[in-house]
Motif scaffolding. Structure first.
Motif, PDB file in Angstrom:
ATOM      1  N   LYS A   1       0.945  -1.174   0.055  1.00 14.05           N
ATOM      2  CA  LYS A   1       0.007  -0.006  -0.150  1.00 14.05           C
ATOM      3  C   LYS A   1       0.658   1.406   0.035  1.00 14.05           C
ATOM      4  CE  LYS A   1      -4.214  -1.377   2.365  1.00 14.05           C
ATOM      5  NZ  LYS A   1      -3.780  -2.405   3.607  1.00 14.05           N
ATOM      6  N   GLY A   2       1.971   1.298   0.701  1.00 14.85           N
ATOM      7  CA  GLY A   2       2.711   2.473   0.935  1.00 14.85           C
ATOM      8  C   GLY A   2       3.406   2.828  -0.276  1.00 14.85           C
ATOM      9  N   ALA A   3       3.481   1.955  -1.383  1.00  9.56           N
ATOM     10  CA  ALA A   3       4.051   2.362  -2.530  1.00  9.56           C
ATOM     11  C   ALA A   3       3.115   2.800  -3.629  1.00  9.56           C
ATOM     12  CB  ALA A   3       4.970   1.390  -3.013  1.00  9.56           C
ATOM     13  N   SER A   4       1.808   3.099  -3.280  1.00 11.04           N
ATOM     14  CA  SER A   4       0.835   3.640  -4.354  1.00 11.04           C
ATOM     15  C   SER A   4       1.375   4.914  -5.038  1.00 11.04           C
ATOM     16  CB  SER A   4      -0.436   3.832  -3.476  1.00 11.04           C
ATOM     17  OG  SER A   4      -1.307   4.285  -4.398  1.00 11.04           O
ATOM     18  N   GLY A   5       1.226   4.708  -6.175  1.00  4.47           N
ATOM     19  CA  GLY A   5       1.647   5.730  -7.276  1.00  4.47           C
ATOM     20  C   GLY A   5       3.181   5.708  -7.618  1.00  4.47           C
ATOM     21  N   ASP A   6       4.053   4.710  -6.980  1.00  6.78           N
ATOM     22  CA  ASP A   6       5.393   4.489  -7.466  1.00  6.78           C
ATOM     23  C   ASP A   6       5.521   3.511  -8.460  1.00  6.78           C
ATOM     24  OD1 ASP A   6       5.815   6.099  -5.167  1.00  6.78           O
ATOM     25  OD2 ASP A   6       6.821   4.453  -3.915  1.00  6.78           O
ATOM     26  N   TRP A   7       4.592   2.639  -8.614  1.00  8.02           N
ATOM     27  CA  TRP A   7       4.689   1.502  -9.624  1.00  8.02           C
ATOM     28  C   TRP A   7       4.054   1.972 -10.930  1.00  8.02           C
ATOM     29  CZ3 TRP A   7       7.328  -3.118  -8.936  1.00  8.02           C
ATOM     30  CH2 TRP A   7       7.966  -3.379  -7.672  1.00  8.02           C
ATOM     31  N   ARG A   8       4.788   1.568 -12.085  1.00  6.49           N
ATOM     32  CA  ARG A   8       4.245   1.306 -13.460  1.00  6.49           C
ATOM     33  C   ARG A   8       4.228   0.107 -14.053  1.00  6.49           C
ATOM     34  NH1 ARG A   8       3.065   5.465 -11.270  1.00  6.49           N
ATOM     35  NH2 ARG A   8       3.207   7.595 -11.782  1.00  6.49           N
ATOM     36  N   VAL A   9       3.577  -0.095 -15.171  1.00  5.79           N
ATOM     37  CA  VAL A   9       3.652  -1.282 -15.867  1.00  5.79           C
ATOM     38  C   VAL A   9       4.368  -1.088 -17.082  1.00  5.79           C
ATOM     39  CG1 VAL A   9       2.262  -3.324 -16.768  1.00  5.79           C
ATOM     40  CG2 VAL A   9       1.514  -2.149 -14.751  1.00  5.79           C
ATOM     41  N   ALA A  10       5.213  -1.900 -17.744  1.00  2.00           N
ATOM     42  CA  ALA A  10       5.602  -1.752 -18.880  1.00  2.00           C
ATOM     43  C   ALA A  10       5.887  -3.252 -19.450  1.00  2.00           C
ATOM     44  CB  ALA A  10       7.398  -1.355 -18.831  1.00  2.00           C
ATOM     45  N   PRO A  11       5.700  -3.538 -21.183  1.00  2.00           N
ATOM     46  CA  PRO A  11       5.679  -4.656 -21.516  1.00  2.00           C
ATOM     47  C   PRO A  11       7.139  -5.521 -20.846  1.00  2.00           C
ATOM     48  CG  PRO A  11       5.503  -2.812 -23.206  1.00  2.00           C
ATOM     49  CD  PRO A  11       5.888  -2.041 -22.001  1.00  2.00           C
ATOM     50  N   LEU A  12       6.870  -6.673 -21.069  1.00  2.00           N
ATOM     51  CA  LEU A  12       7.754  -7.656 -20.598  1.00  2.00           C
ATOM     52  C   LEU A  12       9.147  -7.308 -21.575  1.00  2.00           C
ATOM     53  CD1 LEU A  12       8.124  -9.926 -18.613  1.00  2.00           C
ATOM     54  CD2 LEU A  12       7.420 -11.439 -20.491  1.00  2.00           C
ATOM     55  N   PRO A  13      10.435  -7.245 -20.998  1.00  2.00           N
ATOM     56  CA  PRO A  13      11.582  -7.109 -21.855  1.00  2.00           C
ATOM     57  C   PRO A  13      11.578  -8.314 -22.750  1.00  2.00           C
ATOM     58  CG  PRO A  13      12.199  -6.763 -19.592  1.00  2.00           C
ATOM     59  CD  PRO A  13      10.635  -7.049 -19.651  1.00  2.00           C
ATOM     60  N   GLN A  14      12.488  -8.103 -23.863  1.00  2.00           N
ATOM     61  CA  GLN A  14      12.409  -8.969 -24.712  1.00  2.00           C
ATOM     62  C   GLN A  14      13.574  -9.749 -24.799  1.00  2.00           C
ATOM     63  OE1 GLN A  14      10.060 -10.225 -26.734  1.00  2.00           O
ATOM     64  NE2 GLN A  14       8.529  -8.994 -25.458  1.00  2.00           N
ATOM     65  N   TRP A  15      13.776 -10.870 -25.510  1.00  2.52           N
ATOM     66  CA  TRP A  15      14.934 -11.679 -25.814  1.00  2.52           C
ATOM     67  C   TRP A  15      15.864 -11.071 -26.882  1.00  2.52           C
ATOM     68  CZ3 TRP A  15      16.774 -14.118 -21.557  1.00  2.52           C
ATOM     69  CH2 TRP A  15      16.007 -14.370 -20.707  1.00  2.52           C
ATOM     70  N   THR A  16      15.148 -10.597 -27.974  1.00  3.34           N
ATOM     71  CA  THR A  16      15.879  -9.937 -28.902  1.00  3.34           C
ATOM     72  C   THR A  16      15.101  -8.751 -29.112  1.00  3.34           C
ATOM     73  OG1 THR A  16      15.381 -12.293 -29.858  1.00  3.34           O
ATOM     74  CG2 THR A  16      16.339 -10.410 -31.381  1.00  3.34           C
ATOM     75  N   ALA A  17      15.766  -7.709 -29.328  1.00  4.47           N
ATOM     76  CA  ALA A  17      15.344  -6.175 -29.321  1.00  4.47           C
ATOM     77  C   ALA A  17      14.375  -6.194 -30.480  1.00  4.47           C
ATOM     78  CB  ALA A  17      16.537  -5.206 -29.502  1.00  4.47           C
ATOM     79  N   GLY A  18      13.136  -5.438 -30.304  1.00  3.25           N
ATOM     80  CA  GLY A  18      12.192  -5.185 -31.377  1.00  3.25           C
ATOM     81  C   GLY A  18      11.019  -6.480 -31.531  1.00  3.25           C
TER      82      GLY A  18
END
Lengths: 447, 308
Positions: A293-310
């Motif tokens: 709860k204490g970290a509300s606002g700190d976190w974001r979501v991004a796509p999963l990193p890839q093994w090959t760029a692109g």
């Protein structure tokens, strides 16, 4: 999901469990494979007639669904029982099936455990109810899950866990680190972060079978091949090498926190920023919101990193279905409930209560995609999850005894986390132990 | 038997005296029936059922088959089982002498009568035994933590780096520490009560003979509590071989150090509940039970021999 409380309970019930062990015996099961088709009118008749069905599930959103279902069909009573979370429930279910007594009419089963029950003919093939026609309603990963590597349909997908990268934006901003888009960048970010703050780690990993198999899935590794009772296990393909090559660097340089997920320490780390990212399933937001709860606002979501760029390879982590145990009764009514909950009106009810759906209609709906998460600073995180769900390769299969294999993960691969053993060697000994068990259980196992 | 039975069966009518004897013997059975029923139900039946289970094999593919003694053969060749047994044997050889040694020292100190605040001391030593093993282990588990636990705090405050008590090399010692903490008080109480019944006239005689405290301990006290020492040792041996609660709970904190086959009991648990191998699990449990019995018996024989 609530692994720690499950384990705690196990800890407390240990002694009695041991005593029970002697009395829980294996019965023989001769499943009846000839099955008559159950038509829609049969189901309607059953609904009209009414009756009681017992549902074993730990999914919290089902409570409302059961209440709605009862309201819609007076005379039908849904007895919703929480018989434990994942492993606990499977043990109870297995014991009930062995005893041929007290088997529920509907049971929640995760995709990885589906095979174990399906193969031993403990779950009803829902094709007899016409469930195969519902394939187009679901995203590929979960649908593949309920097929359990065979031709049958052993349940209807309830939720899914397309993976994404959850990251603590505050920490990344503070040290001016870019959010990684590939796993190589992820390793660099891990180094930069740990250098800037020796108490902070990019993530936690203490050896988790579910996480490792999901990562292998994304890396293109297909260690398990299942064809009925013929199984092959091989952790030496290119995909596995890709994964171990990168992850070994994190372990060697001690860049991951040796903290077990779902522990108190873990939640502390997620709250205070010493665990900066999590690569996990889309069901995570509700857990973050309640556990950190204490970290509300700190976190974001991004796509999963890839093994090959692109690239845009996805993977699933967790997720479960509702299935009909073969020995359960009142099939038509049970199926009616499962269809209502996982393909009908119940889906929206569950989504409204915070579940992550497996149905494409909900995943693609504007309302779902545009939902803003206050915890993620108003980010429309579902867009990322939905895209991830669409990118999951659907040719992955789990072992028909994955639940057991996962239980010995830390005995084998775990060595890589606490000694000089490499991840690749650890996977090899996991493979050997899984092969040994499979052979003992009567499977034809190829290495 | 048959030769005995034939004439009896051939006799058309039993003579009155045997009939009376017959009735009398049934009356006896009637008196012990409640005991026999409970005894058979709670002691004999589980053992018989375990033995019955151990003769079968249940597979995911192929169902249940009778395999005779195959499971026993497998258990005797099972590296995981022997490794687990080796671990508890090492535990037994190190932890039990340490624990009993401390318990004996404390008991002698209490008995010497020279201790200030004796009853307080006695209660506080015994108190850990009253804490349930699960709670005690959880508590120690938190203290062992190198990040947020006591060990971590010591490291932070003093700027040192203590070795992680939950690492694979140290975890057995850490478990030994917990078990010692839990059971010193219990063993102390056994020794202390044995010491209390030694007649005071012996001490007076020793004093008259000019014996010092050490001499009193070695010549009077230790020989007198020999039986208690043997009993405590046997309990400890059984306890070590059945080690389960402490490693099972610490497993959550150190899953990579404590494997699912860490102790024989943990192994039977995971065989049964994760692997659905109830039959093999029963076999391992029986083999383990036999080994424990043999060792406890040998200790008892050795311990009692000189005392007799």
């Amino acid at each position: 999901m609530l692994k720690n409380s499950r384990r705690l309970l196990r800890g407390i019930g240990l002694v009695c469990a041991l005593a029970l062990g002697a009395t829980a015996c294996g019965g023989s099961d001769d499943g009846d494979s000839s099955r008559k088709a159950v038509s829609a009118s049969d189901i309607q008749a059953a609904l009209k007639k009414g009756g009681t069905i017992t549902v074993w599930a730990w999914e919290p959103t089902l409570k409302q669904v059961a209440a709605d279902f009862e309201k819609e069909h007076p005379g039908v009573k849904v007895d919703l029982v929480n018989a434990g979370t994942n492993d606990e429930q499977y043990k109870a279910l297995q014991n009930a099936i062995s005893a041929k007594k007290g088997v529920p009419d509907v049971a929640q089963v995760e995709y990885y455990a589906m095979g174990q029950f399906a193969l031993t003919k403990q779950l009803t093939d829902l094709k007899a109810f016409g469930a195969d026609k519902l394939a187009s309603k679901y995203s590929p990963g979960p649908w593949n899950g309920v097929k359990a590597g065979g031709e049958g349909v052993y349940g209807l997908p309830m939720d899914s866990g397309p993976m994404a990268l959850f990251y603590n934006k505050k920490v990344f901003d503070k040290y001016k680190i870019e959010v990684p888009t590939t796993w190589d960048e992820y390793v660099d970010a891990a180094r930069a972060l740990h250098k800037a703050d020796p108490k902070a780690y990019i993530t936690n990993d203490n050896g988790d079978a579910g996480f490792t198999t999901s990562m292998l899935w994304q890396a293109g590794s297909r260690p398990y091949k299942v064809d009925g009772t013929k199984v092959s296990i091989d952790f030496s393909d290119q995909g596995a090498k890709t994964f171990t090559g990168t992850w070994q660097k994190l372990l060697d340089e001690k860049l991951v926190a040796p903290v077990t997920s779902w522990s108190d320490e873990w939640y502390k780390g997620l709250t205070d920023g010493t665990i900066a990212t999590l690569a996990t399933g889309a069901w995570m937001p509700a857990n973050l919101a309640s556990g950190a709860k204490g970290a509300s606002g700190d976190w974001r979501v991004a796509p999963l990193p890839q093994w090959t760029a692109g690239d845009n390879a996805g993977s699933e982590n967790g997720g479960s279905a509702l299935a009909l145990p073969e020995l359960g009764g009142n099939e038509a009514l049970a199926y009616a409930f499962v269809e209502y909950a996982n393909a009908g009106k119940g889906v929206q009810t569950r989504v409204d209560n915070g579940a992550f759906p497996a149905t494409t209609a909900q995943l693609n709906s504007e309302e779902f995609q545009n939902a803003e998460f206050p915890y993620f600073g108003g980010q429309q995180a579902n867009k990322i999850f939905a895209e991830s769900a669409a990118n999951v390769a659907d040719d992955w299969s789990y072992l028909p005894y994955q639940a057991y294999a996962n239980s010995i993960f830390n005995d084998t691969v775990g060595k890589a986390y606490v000694s000089d053993t490499t991840l690749a060697d650890g996977l090899k000994s996991w493979q050997d132990a899984s092969v040994k068990y499979g052979t003992e259980q009567g499977f034809t196992v190829e290495k | 038997m048959t030769t005995l039975l034939t004439p009896a069966a051939a006799e058309p009518r039993p003579a009155p005296p045997p009939a009376r004897r017959d009735r009398r013997s049934w009356t006896g059975w009637g008196f012990i029936a409640p005991f026999v029923a409970v005894f058979a139900l709670v002691f004999l039946a589980p053992i018989a059922y375990s033995i019955y289970l151990s003769l079968f094999r249940d597979q995911l593919i192929g169902g249940t088959t009778f395999v005779g003694l195959d499971n026993y053969q497998e258990a005797l060749k099972d590296d995981r089982f022997w490794a687990a047994l080796g671990r508890v044997a090492l535990f037994l050889c190190v932890q039990v002498p340490v624990m009993l040694g401390i318990a004996l020292l404390v008991a002698l100190a209490l008995d010497s009568g020279r201790l200030y605040g004796r009853s307080f001391f006695r209660v506080s030593i015994f108190l850990p035994y009253a804490v349930p093993a699960v709670v005690a282990t959880l508590m120690w588990g938190f203290m062992y933590g190198t990040r947020f636990g006591l060990v971590g705090d010591i490291n932070d405050t003093l700027g040192i780096s203590l070795p992680n008590p939950l690492s694979p090399d140290l975890v057995l010692a850490s478990i030994g520490n917990i078990v010692t903490w839990e059971f010193v008080g219990y063993n102390m109480l056994i020794f202390y009560s044995a010491l209390r019944v030694i007649p005071h006239s012996l001490y007076e005689a020793a004093e008259i003979d000019g014996a010092g405290q050490i001499r009193v301990i070695t010549a009077i006290k230790l020989p007198a509590i020999r039986g208690a020492l043997v009993i405590a040792t046997i309990f400890s041996i059984i306890g070590s071989f059945q080690l389960f609660n402490e490693p099972a709970i610490l497993q959550d904190l150190a899953p990579n150090a404590i494997t699912t086959d860490y102790t024989p009991n943990l192994y039977t648990y995971s065989l049964s509940f994760s692997g659905q191998q109830h039959n093999y699990s029963a076999t391992v449990a029986i083999v383990m039970g036999l080994i424990t019995m043999v060792i406890a018996y040998v200790v008892q024989l050795r311990g009692m021999r000189k005392g007799a």
